[in-house]
Design a protein around this motif. Sequence first.
Motif, PDB file in Angstrom:
ATOM      1  N   SER A   1       0.846  -1.199   0.000  1.00  0.00           N
ATOM      2  CA  SER A   1       0.000   0.000   0.000  1.00  0.00           C
ATOM      3  C   SER A   1       0.883   1.251   0.000  1.00  0.00           C
ATOM      4  CB  SER A   1      -0.979  -0.020   1.173  1.00  0.00           C
ATOM      5  OG  SER A   1      -0.304   0.294   2.353  1.00  0.00           O
ATOM      6  N   HIS A   2       2.046   1.136   0.644  1.00  0.00           N
ATOM      7  CA  HIS A   2       2.959   2.268   0.619  1.00  0.00           C
ATOM      8  C   HIS A   2       3.519   2.489  -0.787  1.00  0.00           C
ATOM      9  CE1 HIS A   2       4.750   4.835   3.748  1.00  0.00           C
ATOM     10  NE2 HIS A   2       5.373   5.254   2.669  1.00  0.00           N
ATOM     11  N   ILE A   3       3.880   1.373  -1.427  1.00  0.00           N
ATOM     12  CA  ILE A   3       4.397   1.488  -2.810  1.00  0.00           C
ATOM     13  C   ILE A   3       3.305   2.098  -3.694  1.00  0.00           C
ATOM     14  CG2 ILE A   3       5.116   0.146  -4.836  1.00  0.00           C
ATOM     15  CD1 ILE A   3       6.518  -1.802  -2.944  1.00  0.00           C
ATOM     16  N   ASN A   4       2.067   1.634  -3.512  1.00  0.00           N
ATOM     17  CA  ASN A   4       0.947   2.153  -4.306  1.00  0.00           C
ATOM     18  C   ASN A   4       0.795   3.656  -4.143  1.00  0.00           C
ATOM     19  OD1 ASN A   4       0.204  -0.155  -5.531  1.00  0.00           O
ATOM     20  ND2 ASN A   4      -1.300  -0.753  -3.988  1.00  0.00           N
ATOM     21  N   SER A   5       0.963   4.102  -2.901  1.00  0.00           N
ATOM     22  CA  SER A   5       0.785   5.541  -2.685  1.00  0.00           C
ATOM     23  C   SER A   5       1.892   6.335  -3.376  1.00  0.00           C
ATOM     24  CB  SER A   5       0.715   5.860  -1.187  1.00  0.00           C
ATOM     25  OG  SER A   5       1.979   5.661  -0.615  1.00  0.00           O
ATOM     26  N   ILE A   6       3.114   5.755  -3.361  1.00  0.00           N
ATOM     27  CA  ILE A   6       4.226   6.448  -4.069  1.00  0.00           C
ATOM     28  C   ILE A   6       3.911   6.503  -5.567  1.00  0.00           C
ATOM     29  CG2 ILE A   6       6.684   6.346  -4.677  1.00  0.00           C
ATOM     30  CD1 ILE A   6       7.167   4.838  -2.054  1.00  0.00           C
ATOM     31  N   LEU A   7       3.430   5.376  -6.095  1.00  0.00           N
ATOM     32  CA  LEU A   7       3.163   5.295  -7.536  1.00  0.00           C
ATOM     33  C   LEU A   7       2.095   6.306  -7.947  1.00  0.00           C
ATOM     34  CD1 LEU A   7       3.128   1.400  -8.030  1.00  0.00           C
ATOM     35  CD2 LEU A   7       4.969   3.005  -8.587  1.00  0.00           C
ATOM     36  N   LYS A   8       1.062   6.377  -7.112  1.00  0.00           N
ATOM     37  CA  LYS A   8      -0.045   7.298  -7.450  1.00  0.00           C
ATOM     38  C   LYS A   8       0.435   8.742  -7.353  1.00  0.00           C
ATOM     39  CE  LYS A   8      -4.265   4.798  -6.757  1.00  0.00           C
ATOM     40  NZ  LYS A   8      -4.318   3.844  -5.634  1.00  0.00           N
ATOM     41  N   GLU A   9       1.149   9.004  -6.264  1.00  0.00           N
ATOM     42  CA  GLU A   9       1.602  10.367  -6.004  1.00  0.00           C
ATOM     43  C   GLU A   9       2.488  10.871  -7.142  1.00  0.00           C
ATOM     44  OE1 GLU A   9       5.137  11.759  -3.121  1.00  0.00           O
ATOM     45  OE2 GLU A   9       3.736  10.324  -2.236  1.00  0.00           O
ATOM     46  N   LYS A  10       3.374   9.992  -7.637  1.00  0.00           N
ATOM     47  CA  LYS A  10       4.335  10.448  -8.652  1.00  0.00           C
ATOM     48  C   LYS A  10       3.953  10.017 -10.061  1.00  0.00           C
ATOM     49  CE  LYS A  10       8.181  10.896  -5.561  1.00  0.00           C
ATOM     50  NZ  LYS A  10       9.599  10.810  -5.361  1.00  0.00           N
ATOM     51  N   ARG A  11       2.830   9.327 -10.226  1.00  0.00           N
ATOM     52  CA  ARG A  11       2.359   8.828 -11.524  1.00  0.00           C
ATOM     53  C   ARG A  11       3.453   8.031 -12.255  1.00  0.00           C
ATOM     54  NH1 ARG A  11      -1.888   9.528 -14.068  1.00  0.00           N
ATOM     55  NH2 ARG A  11      -0.890   9.611 -16.114  1.00  0.00           N
ATOM     56  N   ARG A  12       4.007   7.084 -11.544  1.00  0.00           N
ATOM     57  CA  ARG A  12       5.064   6.267 -12.127  1.00  0.00           C
ATOM     58  C   ARG A  12       4.474   5.089 -12.911  1.00  0.00           C
ATOM     59  NH1 ARG A  12       8.692   9.945 -11.439  1.00  0.00           N
ATOM     60  NH2 ARG A  12       9.985   9.854  -9.584  1.00  0.00           N
ATOM     61  N   THR A  13       5.178   4.699 -13.989  1.00  0.00           N
ATOM     62  CA  THR A  13       4.817   3.455 -14.671  1.00  0.00           C
ATOM     63  C   THR A  13       5.468   2.332 -13.881  1.00  0.00           C
ATOM     64  OG1 THR A  13       4.951   4.626 -16.761  1.00  0.00           O
ATOM     65  CG2 THR A  13       4.943   2.209 -16.880  1.00  0.00           C
ATOM     66  N   SER A  14       4.685   1.336 -13.519  1.00  0.00           N
ATOM     67  CA  SER A  14       5.290   0.270 -12.722  1.00  0.00           C
ATOM     68  C   SER A  14       4.856  -1.103 -13.219  1.00  0.00           C
ATOM     69  CB  SER A  14       4.898   0.427 -11.259  1.00  0.00           C
ATOM     70  OG  SER A  14       3.502   0.379 -11.155  1.00  0.00           O
ATOM     71  N   VAL A  15       5.761  -2.048 -13.088  1.00  0.00           N
ATOM     72  CA  VAL A  15       5.477  -3.412 -13.536  1.00  0.00           C
ATOM     73  C   VAL A  15       5.760  -4.361 -12.381  1.00  0.00           C
ATOM     74  CG1 VAL A  15       6.061  -5.206 -15.214  1.00  0.00           C
ATOM     75  CG2 VAL A  15       6.150  -2.807 -15.886  1.00  0.00           C
ATOM     76  N   PHE A  16       4.794  -5.194 -12.078  1.00  0.00           N
ATOM     77  CA  PHE A  16       4.958  -6.177 -11.000  1.00  0.00           C
ATOM     78  C   PHE A  16       4.971  -7.569 -11.605  1.00  0.00           C
ATOM     79  CE2 PHE A  16       4.399  -3.771  -7.057  1.00  0.00           C
ATOM     80  CZ  PHE A  16       4.034  -2.538  -7.585  1.00  0.00           C
ATOM     81  N   ILE A  17       6.042  -8.307 -11.332  1.00  0.00           N
ATOM     82  CA  ILE A  17       6.072  -9.708 -11.742  1.00  0.00           C
ATOM     83  C   ILE A  17       5.731 -10.480 -10.476  1.00  0.00           C
ATOM     84  CG2 ILE A  17       7.538 -11.603 -12.517  1.00  0.00           C
ATOM     85  CD1 ILE A  17       9.142  -9.471 -14.093  1.00  0.00           C
ATOM     86  N   ALA A  18       4.714 -11.300 -10.547  1.00  0.00           N
ATOM     87  CA  ALA A  18       4.303 -11.956  -9.297  1.00  0.00           C
ATOM     88  C   ALA A  18       3.683 -13.319  -9.557  1.00  0.00           C
ATOM     89  CB  ALA A  18       3.309 -11.074  -8.571  1.00  0.00           C
TER      90      ALA A  18
END
Length: 699
Positions: free
Chosen positions: A626-643
């Motif tokens: 959830s912390h990573i999500n907030s960073i991503l939203k705040e900075k509008r980063r493109t992110s890829v999760f391999i899971a």
Amino acid sequence: MLMHSLSRAVHRRGLTSLSLRAHPLVSLTSLYSPAARVFTTSPLHRKDAHGQRSRPQPLSGSSTAAVTNTTTTTTTTAAKPAPPDALLAEQLVTNKEQRKADWAIMKEMSQYLWPKDNLGTRARVGLSVGLLVGAKLLNVQVPFYFKNIVDSMNIDFLAVGGTAWTVAGSMIVAYGLTRISATLFQELRNAVFASVAQKAIRKVACGVYEHLLKLDLGFHLSRQTGGLTRAIDRGTKGISFLLTSMVFHVLPTALEISLVCGILTYQYGAKFALITSTTMVAYTAFTILTTSWRTKFRKQANAADNRAATVAVDSLINYEAVKYFNNEKYEVARYDKALQSYEKASIKIATSLAFLNSGQNIIFSSALTAMMYLAANGVATGQLTVGDLVMVNQLVFQLSVPLNFLGSVYRELRQSLLDMETLFNLQKVNVTVKDNKNAKPLSLSTGEIRFENVTFGYRPDRPILKNLTFTIPAGKKVAIVGPSGCGKSTILRLLFRFYDVQEGRILIDGQDIRDVSLESLRKAIGVVPQDTPLFNNTIEHNIKYGNMEASPEEVIEAAKRAHIHDTIGQFPDGYQTMVGERGMMISGGEKQRLAVSRLILKDPPLLFFDEATSALDTHTEQALLSHINSILKEKRRTSVFIAHRLRTIYDCDVIIVLREGNVAESGTHEVLMNQAGLYTELWSAQETLFTEEDVKSEA
Ligand SMILES: Nc1ncnc2c1ncn2[C@@H]1O[C@H](COP(=O)(O)OP(=O)(O)OP(=O)(O)O)[C@@H](O)[C@H]1O
């Protein structure tokens, strides 16, 4: 602790730590390699039987083939029997190539002796040569003083009167002073030259190291542990020897021999000249031929040395696996087997050295005897004085030093050149993934990533990605899922340009990643890899690695955001806690959170998380995500999760499902669930598992 006791054990076995300190690039492997025991004195002083610095051995992997091309040729030749003529021809070609390579190395090294842009080094070399010539000239004076002392003492003291001081005092003083001055000149010369050799070693070693860091991931993955570092170790040691030999040994010793031969011929005539020249020819020919014959023993010892180093390092790196399976005896037996071959080869080296030394001595002593006879005859016939007899003896002995020296220098020089060849060839290994000529910095606008008809395989006969096309929209959170081994991490390696695609292209904001500079590309991408690479240093250093300029406050802030700050606070040494080799002294979950804090410090626009939270408990994982999500939203980063755990990515904007190197389906969680395809299958399987686990944990 283990390393410490091992190193103590090594000392107990009579090793000094010099071999370990010889050079920063000298690896741990030196410690466990039998040959490491040998370099405890300067190369010039060590005996050959102990110095197993023989021809470099092949490093594993195709990319290292270039490093050892000469060795490979020889091995191939040995594998299939060839007619003697063909063998001879091949040998000649190999020898010719070898000579060429030797000259190339000498030429390259001469730049370090006479660098265009460094007046200081040139002055040092000039001064060293001056001191050397001085020492040699003084050296040849000594026998003359000796002769004069003997001749002047050859009087009837009772009849003539006087003391040793009045008759030969000044000559005795001159004799002593000349000897002392010659030694001082020689030692001064060594001191002046030391910095030239050390500077060259540093420069070459740094160059090789820099190149190694530039080499492709493929090269590093295929290298054999131990082999590479042993090659660098041997090569750098060779540099000092080669430089010293070039300036001080080969030519000056030849000068000394010529001087002594000249004096013998000039003073005592043709017979002496004939014996001297015959001795020179016989001695040189015998040394060269015997040394060539002995080379194969050195090669064998070197191969065994590499094997022993590889075995030892491999078992020590995998110490835990050895313990889990009680395989200590097996590992020791493997090590012992390698040592056995080393022992055999070393014995052959020692016995062949005894043969070489005896042969050289026989040739030399025969010459000395003949000359002494001639001189004694001269004294008997009245043509020569007793002083002349002494002088001949002194001169011939003086000849023995450089001759002996040339013999061992020849052996060592050949060896150094061969070792350095590997080092220099290492620098020639091509980097396949590099900036193209017109590479521009990556210009990021939105951060869209597109794979277009990408085909790639680590080996040509096994494609991993097949005509793969997909888009990761700008500023979105995207997941890549699929069965193990379908190529998820490979996608990340291609985007990071650890490898280049074989077909198709990868675009970031419309720019082919092969057209942008590697530095700008890698700066734009942040990765939390599956297996967190940590340095054997403090927690602070490992977090800071994301941004070496970061302040301690920024490091703490990043750790807080990665949910590791409180855990670090519980460690007795806090941020100064050492993580151990490859982070073995902290838990898997802690390692992963350190990797996330590193990434937060780097703060790149494109983020990749490859199974980044797989080692965390559900509670910590949720908090971190959830912390990573907030960073991503705040900075509008493109992110890829391999899971693999689909519960961690079900909220992604796009989920790409891979199967056998291709996109099987893609869409949001809801869309994919409605399709009732592979994703639904994977999800259902995991949900059943989760439910069962939940039931069990509740029970
Ligand atoms: N350096 C390499 N050389 C040769 N084959 C490799 C190399 N790296 C990976 N492979 C192979 O490529 C295939 C895809 O590997 P990749 O790591 O991309 O799979 P993945 O989907 O991420 O798997 P996982 O989910 O298990 O991590 C695997 O079969 C693997 O064995």
